[in-house]
Write a protein that holds these residues in place. Structure first.
Motif, PDB file in Angstrom:
ATOM      1  N   ALA A  64       0.818  -1.220   0.000  1.00 14.86           N
ATOM      2  CA  ALA A  64       0.000   0.000   0.000  1.00 14.86           C
ATOM      3  C   ALA A  64       0.851   1.270   0.000  1.00 14.86           C
ATOM      4  CB  ALA A  64      -0.939  -0.010   1.211  1.00 14.86           C
ATOM      5  N   ILE A  65       2.036   1.201   0.570  1.00 11.97           N
ATOM      6  CA  ILE A  65       2.895   2.402   0.635  1.00 11.97           C
ATOM      7  C   ILE A  65       3.366   2.817  -0.762  1.00 11.97           C
ATOM      8  CG2 ILE A  65       5.267   1.527   0.956  1.00 11.97           C
ATOM      9  CD1 ILE A  65       3.878   3.876   3.463  1.00 11.97           C
ATOM     10  N   LEU A  66       3.356   1.873  -1.700  1.00 13.98           N
ATOM     11  CA  LEU A  66       3.802   2.172  -3.068  1.00 13.98           C
ATOM     12  C   LEU A  66       2.879   3.147  -3.793  1.00 13.98           C
ATOM     13  CD1 LEU A  66       4.961  -1.190  -4.658  1.00 13.98           C
ATOM     14  CD2 LEU A  66       6.311   0.881  -4.337  1.00 13.98           C
ATOM     15  N   PHE A  67       1.609   3.113  -3.454  1.00 13.24           N
ATOM     16  CA  PHE A  67       0.611   3.859  -4.208  1.00 13.24           C
ATOM     17  C   PHE A  67       0.223   5.131  -3.461  1.00 13.24           C
ATOM     18  CE2 PHE A  67       0.187  -0.648  -5.133  1.00 13.24           C
ATOM     19  CZ  PHE A  67       0.459  -0.633  -6.495  1.00 13.24           C
ATOM     20  N   TYR A  68       0.313   6.253  -4.154  1.00 10.89           N
ATOM     21  CA  TYR A  68       0.072   7.540  -3.517  1.00 10.89           C
ATOM     22  C   TYR A  68      -1.279   7.628  -2.799  1.00 10.89           C
ATOM     23  CZ  TYR A  68      -0.499  12.434  -2.610  1.00 10.89           C
ATOM     24  OH  TYR A  68      -0.739  13.626  -1.983  1.00 10.89           O
ATOM     25  N   PRO A  69      -2.389   7.160  -3.415  1.00  9.61           N
ATOM     26  CA  PRO A  69      -3.677   7.305  -2.718  1.00  9.61           C
ATOM     27  C   PRO A  69      -3.733   6.602  -1.349  1.00  9.61           C
ATOM     28  CG  PRO A  69      -4.046   6.796  -5.023  1.00  9.61           C
ATOM     29  CD  PRO A  69      -2.561   6.622  -4.765  1.00  9.61           C
ATOM     30  N   SER A  70      -2.985   5.526  -1.179  1.00 13.03           N
ATOM     31  CA  SER A  70      -3.027   4.794   0.090  1.00 13.03           C
ATOM     32  C   SER A  70      -1.786   5.026   0.955  1.00 13.03           C
ATOM     33  CB  SER A  70      -3.174   3.293  -0.181  1.00 13.03           C
ATOM     34  OG  SER A  70      -2.107   2.821  -0.980  1.00 13.03           O
ATOM     35  N   ARG A  71      -0.840   5.800   0.461  1.00 14.18           N
ATOM     36  CA  ARG A  71       0.446   5.956   1.144  1.00 14.18           C
ATOM     37  C   ARG A  71       0.313   6.516   2.560  1.00 14.18           C
ATOM     38  NH1 ARG A  71       4.192   8.596  -2.606  1.00 14.18           N
ATOM     39  NH2 ARG A  71       4.085   6.496  -3.467  1.00 14.18           N
ATOM     40  N   LYS A  72      -0.465   7.564   2.715  1.00 17.18           N
ATOM     41  CA  LYS A  72      -0.582   8.189   4.028  1.00 17.18           C
ATOM     42  C   LYS A  72      -1.162   7.195   5.040  1.00 17.18           C
ATOM     43  CE  LYS A  72      -3.754  11.439   5.314  1.00 17.18           C
ATOM     44  NZ  LYS A  72      -4.410  12.750   5.285  1.00 17.18           N
ATOM     45  N   TYR A  73      -2.200   6.468   4.649  1.00 18.25           N
ATOM     46  CA  TYR A  73      -2.837   5.510   5.567  1.00 18.25           C
ATOM     47  C   TYR A  73      -1.925   4.308   5.820  1.00 18.25           C
ATOM     48  CZ  TYR A  73      -6.701   8.550   4.614  1.00 18.25           C
ATOM     49  OH  TYR A  73      -7.485   9.668   4.493  1.00 18.25           O
ATOM     50  N   ALA A  74      -1.200   3.900   4.805  1.00 23.31           N
ATOM     51  CA  ALA A  74      -0.246   2.800   4.984  1.00 23.31           C
ATOM     52  C   ALA A  74       0.861   3.214   5.946  1.00 23.31           C
ATOM     53  CB  ALA A  74       0.341   2.376   3.638  1.00 23.31           C
ATOM     54  N   SER A  75       1.297   4.472   5.850  1.00 19.09           N
ATOM     55  CA  SER A  75       2.341   4.932   6.782  1.00 19.09           C
ATOM     56  C   SER A  75       1.801   4.951   8.206  1.00 19.09           C
ATOM     57  CB  SER A  75       2.878   6.305   6.383  1.00 19.09           C
ATOM     58  OG  SER A  75       1.966   7.333   6.673  1.00 19.09           O
ATOM     59  N   LEU A 121      12.788   4.260  12.449  1.00 14.33           N
ATOM     60  CA  LEU A 121      11.817   3.627  11.551  1.00 14.33           C
ATOM     61  C   LEU A 121      10.457   4.316  11.640  1.00 14.33           C
ATOM     62  CD1 LEU A 121      12.677  -0.153  12.082  1.00 14.33           C
ATOM     63  CD2 LEU A 121      13.182   1.249  10.068  1.00 14.33           C
ATOM     64  N   LEU A 122      10.072   4.724  12.837  1.00 21.28           N
ATOM     65  CA  LEU A 122       8.824   5.470  13.010  1.00 21.28           C
ATOM     66  C   LEU A 122       8.878   6.804  12.260  1.00 21.28           C
ATOM     67  CD1 LEU A 122       8.314   4.757  16.791  1.00 21.28           C
ATOM     68  CD2 LEU A 122       6.672   4.154  15.009  1.00 21.28           C
ATOM     69  N   PHE A 123       9.972   7.512  12.402  1.00 18.90           N
ATOM     70  CA  PHE A 123      10.154   8.801  11.729  1.00 18.90           C
ATOM     71  C   PHE A 123      10.156   8.622  10.212  1.00 18.90           C
ATOM     72  CE2 PHE A 123      13.030  12.317  10.306  1.00 18.90           C
ATOM     73  CZ  PHE A 123      12.159  13.361  10.591  1.00 18.90           C
ATOM     74  N   TRP A 124      10.829   7.581   9.743  1.00 16.26           N
ATOM     75  CA  TRP A 124      10.876   7.298   8.308  1.00 16.26           C
ATOM     76  C   TRP A 124       9.463   7.046   7.778  1.00 16.26           C
ATOM     77  CZ3 TRP A 124      13.134   2.185   6.006  1.00 16.26           C
ATOM     78  CH2 TRP A 124      13.257   2.285   4.620  1.00 16.26           C
ATOM     79  N   ALA A 125       8.682   6.229   8.483  1.00 17.74           N
ATOM     80  CA  ALA A 125       7.321   5.944   8.047  1.00 17.74           C
ATOM     81  C   ALA A 125       6.477   7.226   8.009  1.00 17.74           C
ATOM     82  CB  ALA A 125       6.680   4.911   8.966  1.00 17.74           C
ATOM     83  N   TRP A 126       6.665   8.068   9.008  1.00 18.26           N
ATOM     84  CA  TRP A 126       5.928   9.338   9.050  1.00 18.26           C
ATOM     85  C   TRP A 126       6.284  10.215   7.847  1.00 18.26           C
ATOM     86  CZ3 TRP A 126       7.744  14.400  10.346  1.00 18.26           C
ATOM     87  CH2 TRP A 126       6.724  15.335  10.521  1.00 18.26           C
ATOM     88  N   LEU A 127       7.576  10.305   7.532  1.00 17.31           N
ATOM     89  CA  LEU A 127       8.003  11.128   6.392  1.00 17.31           C
ATOM     90  C   LEU A 127       7.524  10.536   5.068  1.00 17.31           C
ATOM     91  CD1 LEU A 127      11.616  12.298   7.293  1.00 17.31           C
ATOM     92  CD2 LEU A 127       9.546  13.673   7.157  1.00 17.31           C
ATOM     93  N   VAL A 128       7.605   9.225   4.918  1.00 14.52           N
ATOM     94  CA  VAL A 128       7.135   8.604   3.679  1.00 14.52           C
ATOM     95  C   VAL A 128       5.630   8.864   3.501  1.00 14.52           C
ATOM     96  CG1 VAL A 128       6.671   6.358   2.599  1.00 14.52           C
ATOM     97  CG2 VAL A 128       8.961   6.887   3.403  1.00 14.52           C
ATOM     98  N   GLY A 129       4.906   8.896   4.598  1.00 13.43           N
ATOM     99  CA  GLY A 129       3.479   9.212   4.526  1.00 13.43           C
ATOM    100  C   GLY A 129       3.201  10.605   3.989  1.00 13.43           C
ATOM    101  N   LYS A 130       4.158  11.500   4.091  1.00 15.43           N
ATOM    102  CA  LYS A 130       4.036  12.865   3.575  1.00 15.43           C
ATOM    103  C   LYS A 130       4.544  12.970   2.132  1.00 15.43           C
ATOM    104  CE  LYS A 130       4.486  15.318   7.920  1.00 15.43           C
ATOM    105  NZ  LYS A 130       3.274  16.077   7.749  1.00 15.43           N
ATOM    106  N   SER A 131       5.110  11.884   1.620  1.00 16.03           N
ATOM    107  CA  SER A 131       5.730  11.913   0.305  1.00 16.03           C
ATOM    108  C   SER A 131       4.685  12.007  -0.799  1.00 16.03           C
ATOM    109  CB  SER A 131       6.549  10.632   0.096  1.00 16.03           C
ATOM    110  OG  SER A 131       6.969  10.530  -1.237  1.00 16.03           O
TER     111      SER A 131
END
Length: 133
Positions: A64-75, A121-131
């Motif tokens: 789910a993190i791969l796809f922009y529409p679901s990225r924030k929720y996946a993060s 890892l938590l910080f990385w997931a948070w930032l990727v969610g903003k990507s």
């Protein structure tokens, strides 16, 4: 320099790296279940089910993190999952960072995992969610 690191952590390469990281970890729950089951604190019931659910969650959230529409929720899901894994890290430290016939490292490495790597890892997931990449 911190801004450059933050920009990289939100980049397309970082999203792909995170996807690969959690896919490998997720599939590893099925390839090496004994490794993960031995890290589950004994006060949790059904460690086999917890292992399977953890592996499935990692695989689904990585996809789910791969796809922009679901990225924030996946993060958010990855952040929740990482928080849920904290008892395992604490348990690993409590047993001296050594599992018989398994992972055995100096106790300070267990602390590094809990105090430095896990928050990273938590910080990385948070930032990727903003990507938006």
């Amino acid at each position: 320099m911190l801004k450059q690191i933050g920009n990289y952590l939100k980049s397309k390469a970082s999203v792909r790296l995170m996807t690969g990281f959690y896919l490998v970890a997720g599939f590893n729950h099925f390839l090496n279940p004994d490794f993960y089951i031995s890290l589950i604190p004994p006060f949790f019931t059904n460690p086999e089910n917890i292992n399977v659910l953890s592996g499935l969650a990692e695989i689904l959230l990585a996809t789910a993190i791969l796809f922009y529409p679901s990225r924030k929720y996946a993060s958010y899901g990855i952040i929740a999952m990482l928080i849920a894994f904290i008892p395992s890290h604490v348990y690993f430290i409590q047993i001296g960072s050594c599992i018989s016939d398994g992972l055995c490292v100096p106790n300070w490495i267990g602390w590094i995992r809990l105090v430095l790597i896990h928050p990273a890892l938590l910080f990385w997931a948070w930032l990727v969610g903003k990507s938006t990449a």
